[in-house]
Motif scaffolding. Structure first.
Motif, PDB file in Angstrom:
ATOM      1  N   ALA B  47      -3.376  13.710   1.207  1.00 17.33           N
ATOM      2  CA  ALA B  47      -2.859  13.052   0.000  1.00 17.33           C
ATOM      3  C   ALA B  47      -3.029  11.550   0.156  1.00 17.33           C
ATOM      4  O   ALA B  47      -3.048  11.030   1.281  1.00 17.33           O
ATOM      5  CB  ALA B  47      -1.381  13.387  -0.188  1.00 17.33           C
ATOM      6  N   GLU B  48      -3.142  10.891  -0.972  1.00 22.58           N
ATOM      7  CA  GLU B  48      -3.144   9.428  -0.920  1.00 22.58           C
ATOM      8  C   GLU B  48      -1.744   8.956  -0.540  1.00 22.58           C
ATOM      9  O   GLU B  48      -0.752   9.487  -1.059  1.00 22.58           O
ATOM     10  CB  GLU B  48      -3.531   8.867  -2.296  1.00 22.58           C
ATOM     11  N   ASN B  49      -1.692   8.002   0.366  1.00 29.40           N
ATOM     12  CA  ASN B  49      -0.396   7.435   0.737  1.00 29.40           C
ATOM     13  C   ASN B  49      -0.075   6.311  -0.241  1.00 29.40           C
ATOM     14  O   ASN B  49      -0.666   5.233  -0.170  1.00 29.40           O
ATOM     15  CB  ASN B  49      -0.440   6.908   2.179  1.00 29.40           C
ATOM     16  N   ILE B  50       0.862   6.558  -1.148  1.00 26.61           N
ATOM     17  CA  ILE B  50       1.166   5.563  -2.188  1.00 26.61           C
ATOM     18  C   ILE B  50       2.410   4.738  -1.860  1.00 26.61           C
ATOM     19  O   ILE B  50       2.973   4.083  -2.730  1.00 26.61           O
ATOM     20  CB  ILE B  50       1.316   6.223  -3.583  1.00 26.61           C
ATOM     21  N   TYR B  58       5.206   6.600   4.332  1.00 30.58           N
ATOM     22  CA  TYR B  58       4.297   7.355   3.470  1.00 30.58           C
ATOM     23  C   TYR B  58       5.065   7.899   2.278  1.00 30.58           C
ATOM     24  O   TYR B  58       6.282   8.126   2.339  1.00 30.58           O
ATOM     25  CB  TYR B  58       3.604   8.488   4.236  1.00 30.58           C
ATOM     26  N   LEU B  59       4.333   8.080   1.195  1.00 30.50           N
ATOM     27  CA  LEU B  59       4.889   8.654  -0.025  1.00 30.50           C
ATOM     28  C   LEU B  59       3.759   9.391  -0.735  1.00 30.50           C
ATOM     29  O   LEU B  59       2.668   8.832  -0.916  1.00 30.50           O
ATOM     30  CB  LEU B  59       5.458   7.551  -0.927  1.00 30.50           C
ATOM     31  N   ILE B  60       4.010  10.635  -1.103  1.00 34.88           N
ATOM     32  CA  ILE B  60       2.995  11.445  -1.773  1.00 34.88           C
ATOM     33  C   ILE B  60       3.306  11.497  -3.264  1.00 34.88           C
ATOM     34  O   ILE B  60       4.453  11.728  -3.668  1.00 34.88           O
ATOM     35  CB  ILE B  60       2.941  12.863  -1.164  1.00 34.88           C
ATOM     36  N   ASP B  61       2.283  11.280  -4.075  1.00 38.63           N
ATOM     37  CA  ASP B  61       2.425  11.311  -5.529  1.00 38.63           C
ATOM     38  C   ASP B  61       2.945  12.685  -5.968  1.00 38.63           C
ATOM     39  O   ASP B  61       2.348  13.711  -5.630  1.00 38.63           O
ATOM     40  CB  ASP B  61       1.039  11.062  -6.146  1.00 38.63           C
ATOM     41  N   PRO B  62       4.058  12.717  -6.713  1.00 42.22           N
ATOM     42  CA  PRO B  62       4.601  14.023  -7.129  1.00 42.22           C
ATOM     43  C   PRO B  62       3.640  14.832  -7.997  1.00 42.22           C
ATOM     44  O   PRO B  62       3.692  16.067  -7.993  1.00 42.22           O
ATOM     45  CB  PRO B  62       5.878  13.662  -7.891  1.00 42.22           C
ATOM     46  N   GLU B  63       2.752  14.139  -8.730  1.00 39.26           N
ATOM     47  CA  GLU B  63       1.772  14.882  -9.541  1.00 39.26           C
ATOM     48  C   GLU B  63       0.785  15.625  -8.634  1.00 39.26           C
ATOM     49  O   GLU B  63       0.371  16.740  -8.930  1.00 39.26           O
ATOM     50  CB  GLU B  63       1.038  13.936 -10.499  1.00 39.26           C
TER      51      GLU B  63
END
Lengths: 92, 134
Positions: B47-50, B58-63
């Motif tokens: 996942a992209e780390n946003i 790290y944070l993953i886009d909920p979409e």
């Protein structure tokens, strides 16, 4: 009252008798989630804080759209609509 | 102790991903099946780390999560965990990891030296899971 499909993520299923999906009544996303909280308080505690606001690390989707881009908890729902609860996946 | 069964090629891929992503943390979702105390990993999806500061979080886009969960359900699998890297540290959960963790998921962490360890939240603390490579 409509019956809406609510999808739970794996981490919340243990608090809903292991169910991945429920069908619940409600005319808005908020009403549906309130019904969910009444039926499964363990899920409710993880969705809503003491002030009854959605916790910051919970995302709610109506179909494929985040409710923050719609009308929030007041977003209207129709029978057969899908509401998905998505946990924020984050760490350090 | 719970066991995470991880295909050897995925282990190598996670180590490479972590190395290439350094000094930023890399992250993604772990798909598979859980049967009692054994988690069998079938796929990992980057996942992209946003996160605002990807060097320390790290944070993953909920979409993205929503798309993956649909995909997993179509394959008869589910999201069984999350992976991320600690490019400057050990593969042990940080305080932030603990604060933001969810129960019933395996948290695979890749350390700076490429070591993988897996953790699960049990009653507000992390318990280590064994990783078995196959």
């Amino acid at each position: 009252m409509s019956e809406v499909i609510v999808r739970l993520p794996p981490p919340l299923r243990a608090f809903a008798d292991g169910k991945a999906e429920l069908r619940l009544p409600g005319a808005t996303v908020g009403q549906v989630l309130s019904c969910l909280s009444d039926l499964h308080p363990g899920v409710g505690q993880r969705l809503f804080g003491p002030d009854n606001e959605l916790r910051p690390y919970i995302n709610i989707f109506h179909g494929e759209r985040h409710i923050a881009r719609l009308e929030g908890l007041a977003t209207p729902v129709r029978p057969g609509d899908v509401v998905s609860i998505i946990p924020a996946v984050a760490g350090g | 102790m719970n066991t995470v069964v991880l295909p050897l090629p995925l282990c190598g891929w996670l180590q490479q991903e972590s190395r290439l992503g350094s000094p930023q943390e890399v992250c993604g979702l772990v798909l598979g099946q859980r049967q009692e105390s054994v988690v069998r990993v079938h796929r990992v999806l980057a996942a992209e780390n946003i996160a605002e500061r990807p060097e320390t979080g790290y944070l993953i886009d909920p979409e993205f999560y929503l798309q993956v969960e649909h995909q997993a359900a179509d394959e008869g699998r589910s999201v069984v965990g999350v992976y991320h890297s600690h490019p400057m540290g050990k593969p042990v959960p940080s305080d932030t990891d603990l604060e933001l963790a969810w129960p019933d998921w395996s948290y695979v962490i890749v350390g700076a030296d490429g070591t993988l360890r897996s953790w699960r939240l049990v009653e507000k603390r992390f318990v280590e899971e064994a990783i078995r490579l196959e």
